[in-house]
Design a protein around this motif. Structure first.
Motif, PDB file in Angstrom:
ATOM      1  N   LEU A 265       0.027  -7.131   2.160  1.00  0.00           N
ATOM      2  CA  LEU A 265       0.626  -5.842   1.807  1.00  0.00           C
ATOM      3  C   LEU A 265       1.728  -5.977   0.770  1.00  0.00           C
ATOM      4  O   LEU A 265       1.804  -5.197  -0.182  1.00  0.00           O
ATOM      5  N   THR A 266       2.600  -6.968   0.928  1.00  0.00           N
ATOM      6  CA  THR A 266       3.785  -7.083   0.072  1.00  0.00           C
ATOM      7  C   THR A 266       3.501  -8.013  -1.098  1.00  0.00           C
ATOM      8  O   THR A 266       3.501  -9.241  -0.959  1.00  0.00           O
ATOM      9  N   MET A 267       3.192  -7.404  -2.265  1.00  0.00           N
ATOM     10  CA  MET A 267       2.876  -8.178  -3.474  1.00  0.00           C
ATOM     11  C   MET A 267       3.495  -7.485  -4.677  1.00  0.00           C
ATOM     12  O   MET A 267       3.629  -6.253  -4.693  1.00  0.00           O
ATOM     13  N   PRO A 268       3.849  -8.245  -5.718  1.00  0.00           N
ATOM     14  CA  PRO A 268       4.346  -7.631  -6.955  1.00  0.00           C
ATOM     15  C   PRO A 268       3.207  -6.935  -7.707  1.00  0.00           C
ATOM     16  O   PRO A 268       2.030  -7.133  -7.390  1.00  0.00           O
ATOM     17  N   HIS A 269       3.566  -6.134  -8.687  1.00  0.00           N
ATOM     18  CA  HIS A 269       2.632  -5.405  -9.555  1.00  0.00           C
ATOM     19  C   HIS A 269       1.936  -4.272  -8.797  1.00  0.00           C
ATOM     20  O   HIS A 269       2.264  -3.106  -8.966  1.00  0.00           O
ATOM     21  N   ILE A 270       0.946  -4.578  -7.978  1.00  0.00           N
ATOM     22  CA  ILE A 270       0.255  -3.539  -7.189  1.00  0.00           C
ATOM     23  C   ILE A 270       0.369  -3.941  -5.725  1.00  0.00           C
ATOM     24  O   ILE A 270      -0.046  -5.039  -5.338  1.00  0.00           O
ATOM     25  N   SER A 271       0.915  -3.060  -4.895  1.00  0.00           N
ATOM     26  CA  SER A 271       1.087  -3.391  -3.480  1.00  0.00           C
ATOM     27  C   SER A 271      -0.253  -3.382  -2.758  1.00  0.00           C
ATOM     28  O   SER A 271      -1.236  -2.785  -3.234  1.00  0.00           O
ATOM     29  N   GLY A 272      -0.262  -4.012  -1.585  1.00  0.00           N
ATOM     30  CA  GLY A 272      -1.483  -4.040  -0.792  1.00  0.00           C
ATOM     31  C   GLY A 272      -1.926  -2.657  -0.359  1.00  0.00           C
ATOM     32  O   GLY A 272      -3.124  -2.361  -0.309  1.00  0.00           O
ATOM     33  N   GLN A 273      -0.970  -1.780  -0.078  1.00  0.00           N
ATOM     34  CA  GLN A 273      -1.325  -0.434   0.363  1.00  0.00           C
ATOM     35  C   GLN A 273      -1.976   0.361  -0.770  1.00  0.00           C
ATOM     36  O   GLN A 273      -2.926   1.112  -0.555  1.00  0.00           O
ATOM     37  N   GLU A 274      -1.464   0.185  -1.994  1.00  0.00           N
ATOM     38  CA  GLU A 274      -2.078   0.848  -3.145  1.00  0.00           C
ATOM     39  C   GLU A 274      -3.497   0.316  -3.369  1.00  0.00           C
ATOM     40  O   GLU A 274      -4.429   1.081  -3.659  1.00  0.00           O
ATOM     41  N   LEU A 275      -3.631  -1.001  -3.269  1.00  0.00           N
ATOM     42  CA  LEU A 275      -4.960  -1.610  -3.438  1.00  0.00           C
ATOM     43  C   LEU A 275      -5.937  -1.104  -2.381  1.00  0.00           C
ATOM     44  O   LEU A 275      -7.102  -0.830  -2.677  1.00  0.00           O
ATOM     45  N   LEU A 276      -5.462  -1.000  -1.141  1.00  0.00           N
ATOM     46  CA  LEU A 276      -6.313  -0.517  -0.049  1.00  0.00           C
ATOM     47  C   LEU A 276      -6.869   0.862  -0.378  1.00  0.00           C
ATOM     48  O   LEU A 276      -8.063   1.128  -0.183  1.00  0.00           O
TER      49      LEU A 276
END
Length: 474
Positions: free
Chosen positions: A62-73
């Motif tokens: 979930l916690t990543m730079p650039h694009i978060s895991g929630q946005e990716l989901l």
């Protein structure tokens, strides 16, 4: 040695920590046998990977730079709803987990979750994806009434619609890593279907077959698992078991219904854990073969009798095939007859004999307790005795007549149920029934009076009398 990748589709690991990705890859391979893995440590590259790779499952931080895991989901569930997503996050927050599940995540794990629980959750997602893909493939084949690899089924002589459905199902489940249970009476061709399943799976390893009927527990364990030197008296060197011989291929266990209870426990553990111990060893080995089992017995009845474990049955029947007996696919008889005549003539170095037109009719009204194997034996016996230009029917008549005398089903029995009558209507008279039976026998015998008389269990003169009586104008 090329190792078959599992699962068939790719598993994409997404996390900005490269060290965690390496560690998770090793854990998946070592503890779960999951080797078809792709890694991505930059969330901006994920959507491009999904466009170019056959990904079926994503393990997402979930916690990543650039694009978060929630946005990716959100992007994945919108653009690739057929891909399952499992969240593996460092955040142990109920609210975060609920939001992800509401967005369409398959499951949610915290990075500190114990390894066994995580692997089981990932395997559960893989099984779900495999079943979804198999259902889609099967539906498409049935809709189009098509087979992608019809040549694989060439050794199985059939034009039966029932068998075509079996072939379509087999094509759908062949790539799966889950066990396959093949049921059917003796002589229906269970081993041929196991060979077809192995061929369709495109596994790089061999098909290894063993009949487990009559093996005691020690022999079963040694045969499958192998042993270390000194494991027992006479074990002078290490010996690989059949599971290791079938690595990256298929292990076919025939007559599984006859396996002892102690051996059933060992097989259950193998299927549950995906690992085994060679005799005399304290180091487990992972199974890298697909398991196919076959039986002529009714396993549900064996469960009721207490001689077959219910939990093992449910492990084995993830994919199940029921082969129809020959008496339920009589349209295959002419094809099989011609095939076995040609085969027998070639083996015995004789010309292929012609046969009287009554022969297919005689066979069509026989119930074949030994199924295709029995038909083959009859044809080979008849061809070996063949001397004249026309194949004698005597071999067939002798066997069919003997089976009837020994209490087998009569030639005229067309189904397993008795004739039924409309309870609201009047019963037919005996004279009417006599006439109906005669007409039905003639229809089945294609108006051959000699065969029709045999079906009715009367002499031909007796049948002629009845016909003259019921058809005075003839």
């Amino acid at each position: 040695m090329n190792q078959s990748l599992y699962p068939e589709f790719g598993v994409l690991l997404v996390d900005d920590e490269a060290s965690f990705l390496r560690s998770l890859s090793i854990t998946l391979a070592r503890s779960g046998g999951i080797t078809h893995v792709h890694r991505c440590d930059d969330s901006r590259e994920v959507m491009g990977i999904l466009q170019n790779r056959a990904i079926g499952l994503i393990l997402l931080d979930l916690t990543m730079p650039h694009i978060s895991g929630q946005e990716l989901l959100a992007m994945i569930t919108e653009q690739h709803p057929d891909i399952a997503v499992i969240i593996i996050s460092g955040l142990n927050q109920v609210e975060s987990a609920v939001q992800c599940l509401q967005q369409g995540a398959f499951d949610y794990f915290v990075k500190t979750t114990e390894e066994g629980r995580l692997i089981e959750g990932i395997k559960r997602a893989i099984r779900m994806q495999e079943m979804r893909r198999e259902n889609q493939a099967l539906g498409q084949r049935i809709l189009n009434n098509s087979l992608e690899s019809p040549e694989v089924f060439d050794p199985i002589i059939s034009r039966s619609n029932q068998m075509r459905s079996v072939f379509q199902y087999l094509e759908s489940v062949a790539p799966s890593n889950q066990p396959l249970l093949i049921c059917g009476e003796s002589g229906t061709g269970k081993e041929l279907l196991a060979k077809a399943a192995h061929q369709l799976s495109n596994r790089t390893g061999p098909l290894v077959s063993v009949n487990v009927a009559g093996l005691d527990d020690n022999v079963f364990a040694d045969t499958l698992f192998g042993h270390q030197r000194g494991a027992f008296t006479g074990a002078e060197r290490n010996r690989a078991g059949l599971i290791e011989e079938a690595a990256d291929g298929t292990l076919f266990l025939d007559e599984i219904g006859d396996l002892s209870m102690a051996s059933q426990v060992k097989l259950l553990r193998l299927l549950q854990e995906g690992e085994y111990y060679p005799l005399g060893s304290d180091r487990p080995k992972r199974i890298r073969a697909r398991i196919i089992v076959a039986t002529h017995q009714e396993l549900q009845q064996r469960q009721a009798e207490g001689s077959f474990r219910r939990d093992l049955y449910y492990r084995l029947c993830t994919h199940q095939i029921q082969i129809p007996p020959l008496r339920q696919r009589k349209e295959d008889l002419p094809l099989l007859l011609d095939h076995f005549l040609a085969q027998a003539a070639a083996e015995l170095d004789k010309p292929v004999p012609a046969y009287p037109p009554e022969l297919p009719l005689l066979l069509n009204n026989y119930h074949f307790p030994g199924n295709i194997r029995e038909l083959r034996a009859l044809v080979f016996d008849a061809v070996s005795r063949h001397r004249s230009h026309l194949l004698s029917m005597e071999v067939f008549r002798q066997v069919i007549g003997k089976n009837e005398e020994d209490g087998g089903e009569s030639l005229s029995q067309a189904s397993d149920s008795l004739a039924s009558f409309n309870p609201e209507g009047p019963l037919p008279t005996l004279a009417q029934m006599d006439s109906l039976l005669v007409e039905e026998a003639l229809r089945r015998a294609d108006n051959n009076q000699s065969l029709a008389a045999r079906l009715l269990g009367i002499s031909q003169p007796a049948l002629s009398k009845r016909l003259k009586k019921s058809r005075p104008d003839n």
